[in-house]
Write a protein that holds these residues in place. Structure first.
Motif, PDB file in Angstrom:
ATOM      1  N   VAL A 130       0.794  -1.248   0.136  1.00 29.77           N
ATOM      2  CA  VAL A 130      -0.066  -0.090   0.067  1.00 29.77           C
ATOM      3  C   VAL A 130       0.962   1.228   0.011  1.00 29.77           C
ATOM      4  CG1 VAL A 130      -1.662   1.190   1.472  1.00 29.77           C
ATOM      5  CG2 VAL A 130      -1.924  -1.202   1.044  1.00 29.77           C
ATOM      6  N   GLU A 131       2.066   1.129   0.841  1.00 36.54           N
ATOM      7  CA  GLU A 131       2.770   2.361   0.832  1.00 36.54           C
ATOM      8  C   GLU A 131       3.526   2.591  -0.450  1.00 36.54           C
ATOM      9  OE1 GLU A 131       1.482   0.765   4.243  1.00 36.54           O
ATOM     10  OE2 GLU A 131       2.769  -0.198   3.173  1.00 36.54           O
ATOM     11  N   ALA A 132       3.916   1.641  -1.220  1.00 35.28           N
ATOM     12  CA  ALA A 132       4.670   1.922  -2.543  1.00 35.28           C
ATOM     13  C   ALA A 132       3.770   2.427  -3.432  1.00 35.28           C
ATOM     14  CB  ALA A 132       5.520   0.811  -2.889  1.00 35.28           C
ATOM     15  N   PHE A 133       2.420   1.800  -3.340  1.00 34.45           N
ATOM     16  CA  PHE A 133       1.440   2.283  -4.487  1.00 34.45           C
ATOM     17  C   PHE A 133       1.002   3.848  -3.931  1.00 34.45           C
ATOM     18  CE2 PHE A 133      -2.825   2.459  -6.001  1.00 34.45           C
ATOM     19  CZ  PHE A 133      -2.754   2.036  -7.191  1.00 34.45           C
ATOM     20  N   ALA A 134       0.933   4.141  -2.760  1.00 35.87           N
ATOM     21  CA  ALA A 134       0.597   5.404  -2.467  1.00 35.87           C
ATOM     22  C   ALA A 134       1.753   6.365  -3.027  1.00 35.87           C
ATOM     23  CB  ALA A 134       0.748   5.874  -0.884  1.00 35.87           C
ATOM     24  N   ASP A 135       2.788   5.961  -2.974  1.00 35.60           N
ATOM     25  CA  ASP A 135       3.983   6.746  -3.465  1.00 35.60           C
ATOM     26  C   ASP A 135       3.789   7.009  -5.055  1.00 35.60           C
ATOM     27  OD1 ASP A 135       5.218   7.188  -1.275  1.00 35.60           O
ATOM     28  OD2 ASP A 135       6.675   5.474  -1.484  1.00 35.60           O
ATOM     29  N   GLU A 136       3.317   5.910  -5.622  1.00 32.56           N
ATOM     30  CA  GLU A 136       2.917   6.083  -7.277  1.00 32.56           C
ATOM     31  C   GLU A 136       1.884   7.027  -7.222  1.00 32.56           C
ATOM     32  OE1 GLU A 136       3.162   3.076 -10.262  1.00 32.56           O
ATOM     33  OE2 GLU A 136       3.924   1.420  -8.567  1.00 32.56           O
ATOM     34  N   MET A 137       0.655   6.905  -6.620  1.00 31.18           N
ATOM     35  CA  MET A 137      -0.428   7.871  -6.562  1.00 31.18           C
ATOM     36  C   MET A 137       0.120   9.263  -6.568  1.00 31.18           C
ATOM     37  SD  MET A 137      -2.987   5.651  -3.963  1.00 31.18           S
ATOM     38  CE  MET A 137      -4.458   6.659  -4.537  1.00 31.18           C
ATOM     39  N   ASN A 138       0.857   9.545  -5.589  1.00 30.43           N
ATOM     40  CA  ASN A 138       1.463  10.884  -5.519  1.00 30.43           C
ATOM     41  C   ASN A 138       2.427  11.296  -6.669  1.00 30.43           C
ATOM     42  OD1 ASN A 138       0.355  11.600  -2.893  1.00 30.43           O
ATOM     43  ND2 ASN A 138       1.696  10.118  -2.029  1.00 30.43           N
ATOM     44  N   ARG A 139       2.924  10.595  -7.156  1.00 32.46           N
ATOM     45  CA  ARG A 139       4.196  10.844  -8.166  1.00 32.46           C
ATOM     46  C   ARG A 139       2.973  11.139  -9.490  1.00 32.46           C
ATOM     47  NH1 ARG A 139       7.358   6.908  -6.205  1.00 32.46           N
ATOM     48  NH2 ARG A 139       6.631   5.303  -7.605  1.00 32.46           N
ATOM     49  N   GLY A 145      -0.357  17.520 -12.538  1.00 34.40           N
ATOM     50  CA  GLY A 145      -0.596  18.983 -12.217  1.00 34.40           C
ATOM     51  C   GLY A 145      -1.607  18.838 -11.079  1.00 34.40           C
ATOM     52  N   MET A 146      -2.024  17.938 -10.111  1.00 29.00           N
ATOM     53  CA  MET A 146      -2.799  17.996  -9.180  1.00 29.00           C
ATOM     54  C   MET A 146      -1.910  18.391  -7.979  1.00 29.00           C
ATOM     55  SD  MET A 146      -4.517  14.247  -9.953  1.00 29.00           S
ATOM     56  CE  MET A 146      -5.652  14.055  -8.597  1.00 29.00           C
ATOM     57  N   VAL A 163      -5.900  14.335   1.195  1.00 26.39           N
ATOM     58  CA  VAL A 163      -6.879  15.294   0.875  1.00 26.39           C
ATOM     59  C   VAL A 163      -6.965  15.749  -0.879  1.00 26.39           C
ATOM     60  CG1 VAL A 163      -7.041  16.354   3.272  1.00 26.39           C
ATOM     61  CG2 VAL A 163      -5.105  17.070   1.497  1.00 26.39           C
ATOM     62  N   THR A 164      -7.837  16.371  -1.157  1.00 19.69           N
ATOM     63  CA  THR A 164      -7.761  16.614  -2.801  1.00 19.69           C
ATOM     64  C   THR A 164      -8.614  17.909  -2.794  1.00 19.69           C
ATOM     65  OG1 THR A 164      -8.062  15.729  -4.804  1.00 19.69           O
ATOM     66  CG2 THR A 164      -9.739  15.301  -3.382  1.00 19.69           C
ATOM     67  N   SER A 165      -9.099  18.288  -4.062  1.00 18.75           N
ATOM     68  CA  SER A 165      -9.955  19.251  -4.397  1.00 18.75           C
ATOM     69  C   SER A 165     -10.792  19.105  -5.452  1.00 18.75           C
ATOM     70  CB  SER A 165      -9.111  20.758  -4.450  1.00 18.75           C
ATOM     71  OG  SER A 165      -8.320  20.612  -5.576  1.00 18.75           O
ATOM     72  N   ALA A 166     -11.754  19.826  -5.652  1.00 10.96           N
ATOM     73  CA  ALA A 166     -12.484  19.687  -6.762  1.00 10.96           C
ATOM     74  C   ALA A 166     -11.581  19.823  -8.219  1.00 10.96           C
ATOM     75  CB  ALA A 166     -13.702  20.459  -6.851  1.00 10.96           C
ATOM     76  N   ARG A 167     -10.725  20.727  -8.207  1.00  8.98           N
ATOM     77  CA  ARG A 167     -10.065  21.077  -9.194  1.00  8.98           C
ATOM     78  C   ARG A 167      -9.225  19.941  -9.658  1.00  8.98           C
ATOM     79  NH1 ARG A 167      -4.788  21.841  -9.891  1.00  8.98           N
ATOM     80  NH2 ARG A 167      -3.735  22.731 -11.682  1.00  8.98           N
ATOM     81  N   ASP A 168      -8.669  19.252  -8.596  1.00  9.55           N
ATOM     82  CA  ASP A 168      -7.837  18.176  -8.990  1.00  9.55           C
ATOM     83  C   ASP A 168      -8.416  17.030  -9.502  1.00  9.55           C
ATOM     84  OD1 ASP A 168      -5.426  19.789  -8.081  1.00  9.55           O
ATOM     85  OD2 ASP A 168      -4.958  18.435  -6.419  1.00  9.55           O
ATOM     86  N   LEU A 169      -9.543  16.895  -8.804  1.00  5.39           N
ATOM     87  CA  LEU A 169     -10.428  15.600  -9.167  1.00  5.39           C
ATOM     88  C   LEU A 169     -10.864  15.904 -10.693  1.00  5.39           C
ATOM     89  CD1 LEU A 169     -12.436  15.089  -5.834  1.00  5.39           C
ATOM     90  CD2 LEU A 169     -10.750  13.359  -7.070  1.00  5.39           C
ATOM     91  N   ALA A 170     -11.137  16.936 -11.023  1.00  3.89           N
ATOM     92  CA  ALA A 170     -11.634  17.255 -12.441  1.00  3.89           C
ATOM     93  C   ALA A 170     -10.488  17.107 -13.408  1.00  3.89           C
ATOM     94  CB  ALA A 170     -12.116  18.726 -12.764  1.00  3.89           C
ATOM     95  N   LEU A 171      -9.317  17.367 -13.036  1.00  2.00           N
ATOM     96  CA  LEU A 171      -8.058  16.939 -13.645  1.00  2.00           C
ATOM     97  C   LEU A 171      -7.910  15.508 -13.773  1.00  2.00           C
ATOM     98  CD1 LEU A 171      -5.112  19.434 -12.462  1.00  2.00           C
ATOM     99  CD2 LEU A 171      -5.794  18.851 -14.710  1.00  2.00           C
ATOM    100  N   LEU A 272      -8.363  25.059 -15.897  1.00  2.00           N
ATOM    101  CA  LEU A 272      -8.044  24.401 -14.761  1.00  2.00           C
ATOM    102  C   LEU A 272      -6.809  25.171 -14.227  1.00  2.00           C
ATOM    103  CD1 LEU A 272      -9.085  20.684 -15.640  1.00  2.00           C
ATOM    104  CD2 LEU A 272      -9.796  22.319 -13.793  1.00  2.00           C
ATOM    105  N   GLY A 273      -5.693  25.311 -15.310  1.00  2.00           N
ATOM    106  CA  GLY A 273      -4.214  25.751 -14.774  1.00  2.00           C
ATOM    107  C   GLY A 273      -4.368  27.020 -14.080  1.00  2.00           C
ATOM    108  N   SER A 274      -5.328  27.878 -14.404  1.00  2.00           N
ATOM    109  CA  SER A 274      -5.513  29.254 -13.997  1.00  2.00           C
ATOM    110  C   SER A 274      -6.111  29.001 -12.360  1.00  2.00           C
ATOM    111  CB  SER A 274      -6.360  29.995 -14.473  1.00  2.00           C
ATOM    112  OG  SER A 274      -7.654  29.471 -14.620  1.00  2.00           O
ATOM    113  N   LEU A 275      -6.516  27.824 -11.901  1.00  2.00           N
ATOM    114  CA  LEU A 275      -7.209  27.551 -10.912  1.00  2.00           C
ATOM    115  C   LEU A 275      -6.138  27.135  -9.892  1.00  2.00           C
ATOM    116  CD1 LEU A 275     -10.639  26.406 -11.827  1.00  2.00           C
ATOM    117  CD2 LEU A 275     -10.074  28.703 -11.042  1.00  2.00           C
ATOM    118  N   ALA A 276      -4.929  26.740 -10.327  1.00  2.00           N
ATOM    119  CA  ALA A 276      -4.023  26.047  -9.503  1.00  2.00           C
ATOM    120  C   ALA A 276      -3.605  26.865  -8.201  1.00  2.00           C
ATOM    121  CB  ALA A 276      -2.523  25.939 -10.115  1.00  2.00           C
ATOM    122  N   ALA A 277      -3.593  25.886  -7.057  1.00  2.00           N
ATOM    123  CA  ALA A 277      -3.435  26.569  -5.794  1.00  2.00           C
ATOM    124  C   ALA A 277      -1.898  26.356  -5.213  1.00  2.00           C
ATOM    125  CB  ALA A 277      -4.442  26.103  -4.747  1.00  2.00           C
TER     126      ALA A 277
END
Length: 495
Positions: A130-139, A145-146, A163-171, A272-277
């Motif tokens: 799970v930990e190695a997979f989470a690393d892949e998720m983050n990469r 661009g999330m 955590v995440t955001s609506a913008r990241d999930l749309a991406l 979506l790029g203009s909404l980056a936080a």
């Protein structure tokens, strides 16, 4: 004095009520984008930090499909359920440790049933842990661009770090359609059938809102009711993200209204790029507002409870049905969410290997080990869980659900090369969620019939007892038993 106390209390209550009513209603994050162009059509708090719940499984599917594209795994590769996977909280399939399921079937179970145990099996099969997979998720998130997403598990069970955001999930939703168009059918399956059980989708838009064709819902008490929904009208496909809705019906109604307005919107409100936080931030906890009246039996990590009987309020917006037959027909958002569940021909899934599969099995393994390497499950079952916060899903997922005896039996089954499964597994292979959580369900030993086993009759034994040995004499050497010729056991060869 008593009257004065009552008046004082009433005055305090009235002041509190007035203050509460004066506060603005908490708006939930939402976003609508055009898939082809990535243009933002409408948005409300698109970068607000939020718990993803089971929307996490969209990222799990993305990483798994990326591994398939890279040739690291195939859709027919069997994934083996580990004790850690079996310990996950519902929603789950409830497979016993040592069970196998192909990646193809696992992804269907992930999207339709939203099975938390299957998500862990996919993570361990693709990355080893799970930990190695989470690393892949983050990469993968960073590559897409999330900027506001952090992943620590593949299923979305509560963890304050995830955590995440609506913008990241749309991406993410757009990337799944654009980068993996050949797997678009994974996101719009209305129902699946496992044995004699049919599991319908939790996506209330499918079959209700014309043109709805995906993607995924999610729910936990801290997150509220979330959805990433897609719909097509003509040559245009939109994705709507709704986070933190108070009920499944409200989630469905709001997503439908957003999609409808999006199809009528000319131009865009940015990209979506203009909404980056700047980056991830702590997410609000919706537990008190979403699960306050759900009773003590409601676990805060429970997922995918589709209850459209929950009121969504009196306010409603007219929503035109966007099909040619009823282009001018209008229906309220409340009524749309309450439409009867549509009928779907379920997609069949099964446990076991694909017929004729001869490759390796993907399972939990040491870091860097190739797929197919054996794992000592008895040792793995006792391995310490990764450290986490007080909201760590591991600490909430019934740690005693899988005993050492079960793990040892799973190890023995894993050591034997199981013949390819050509037919769907029977329903008896499913463990009820409540039994799996309590540990009451124990794996059954297979009853194998040996070929031509010699029958030892009672007559010779009785005869031997009848012959008494004289006292003081040495016992004569026992004659060697006659070798009984048995039929050769059939050898199962995997070609």
């Amino acid at each position: 004095m008593t009257t004065m106390k009552k008046l004082t209390r009433l005055g305090a209550f009235a002041a509190l009520l007035a203050t509460t009513l004066a506060l603005p209603a908490q708006a939930t994050p939402s976003l609508v984008i055009d898939v082809a162009s990535g243009a933002v059509l409408s948005q409300d708090q698109p970068t607000a930090s939020w718990y993803p719940a089971s929307l996490t499984k969209l990222m799990t599917a993305y990483v798994a499909l990326d591994a398939v594209r890279a040739g690291r795994i195939t859709m027919d590769t069997p994934l083996m359920m580990s004790p850690r996977a079996a310990r996950m909280a519902p929603s789950k399939m409830g497979f016993r440790p040592g069970s196998e399921v192909t990646l193809q079937n696992a992804l269907i179970m992930l999207m339709v049933k939203s099975a938390n145990d299957i998500a862990v099996a996919i993570a361990e099969g693709v990355s080893g842990s799970v930990e190695a997979f989470a690393d892949e998720m983050n990469r993968a998130s960073q590559k897409l661009g999330m900027t506001q997403s952090v992943w620590v598990n593949p299923n979305g069970l509560p963890d304050t770090r995830q955590v995440t955001s609506a913008r990241d999930l749309a991406l993410l939703g757009r990337a799944l359609y654009v980068q993996f168009p050949e797997y678009a059918n994974l996101w719009n399956i209305g129902a699946m059938q496992f044995g004699r059980q049919i599991h319908p989708t939790h996506n209330g838009l499918l079959g209700r809102y014309p043109g709805a064709d995906g993607m995924k819902t999610g729910f936990t008490c801290p997150a509220g009711f979330n959805v990433v929904a897609s719909a097509s009208h003509g040559n245009q496909r939109l994705i709507a993200v709704v986070l933190g809705a108070p009920s499944a019906a409200a989630r469905t109604a709001k997503a439908a209204a957003l999609l409808d307005r999006g199809f009528q919107t000319a131009g865009s409100a940015g990209s979506l790029g203009s909404l980056a936080a700047a980056g991830p931030a702590p997410a609000p906890d919706m537990r008190d507002s979403v699960c306050r009246n759900r009773g003590p039996a409601t676990a805060e990590f429970m997922s995918e409870v589709e209850d459209v009987s929950i009121p969504i309020g009196s306010a409603s917006t007219g929503i035109p049905l966007l099909d040619s037959a009823a282009a001018q027909q209008r229906i309220s958002a409340k009524d749309l969410a309450r439409l009867p569940r549509p009928h779907y021909d379920p997609v069949p899934v099964y446990a076991g290997r694909a017929p004729g599969y001869v490759g390796p099995v993907a399972r939990a393994r040491a870091p860097g080990a190739p797929i197919g390497e054996q794992t000592d499950y008895s040792a793995y079952a006792n391995a310490p869980e990764p450290a986490g916060g007080e909201a760590s899903p591991i600490s909430r997922a019934a740690p005693d659900a899988v005993s050492m005896r079960q793990a040892k039996r799973a190890a023995k089954r894993a050591a034997k090369r199981i013949a390819p499964v050509a037919t769907p597994a029977p329903v008896d292979n499913i463990i009820e969620d409540d039994k799996a959580a309590s540990g009451d369900e124990k794996p059954e030993k297979p009853k194998a019939k040996s070929a031509a086993k010699p029958v030892v009759k009672a007559a010779p034994k009785a005869a031997s007892k009848a012959v008494s040995k004289p006292r003081g004499e040495k016992a004569a050497a026992k004659p060697a038993p006659a070798k009984t010729q048995t039929a050769a056991k059939p050898q199962v060869k995997i070609q």
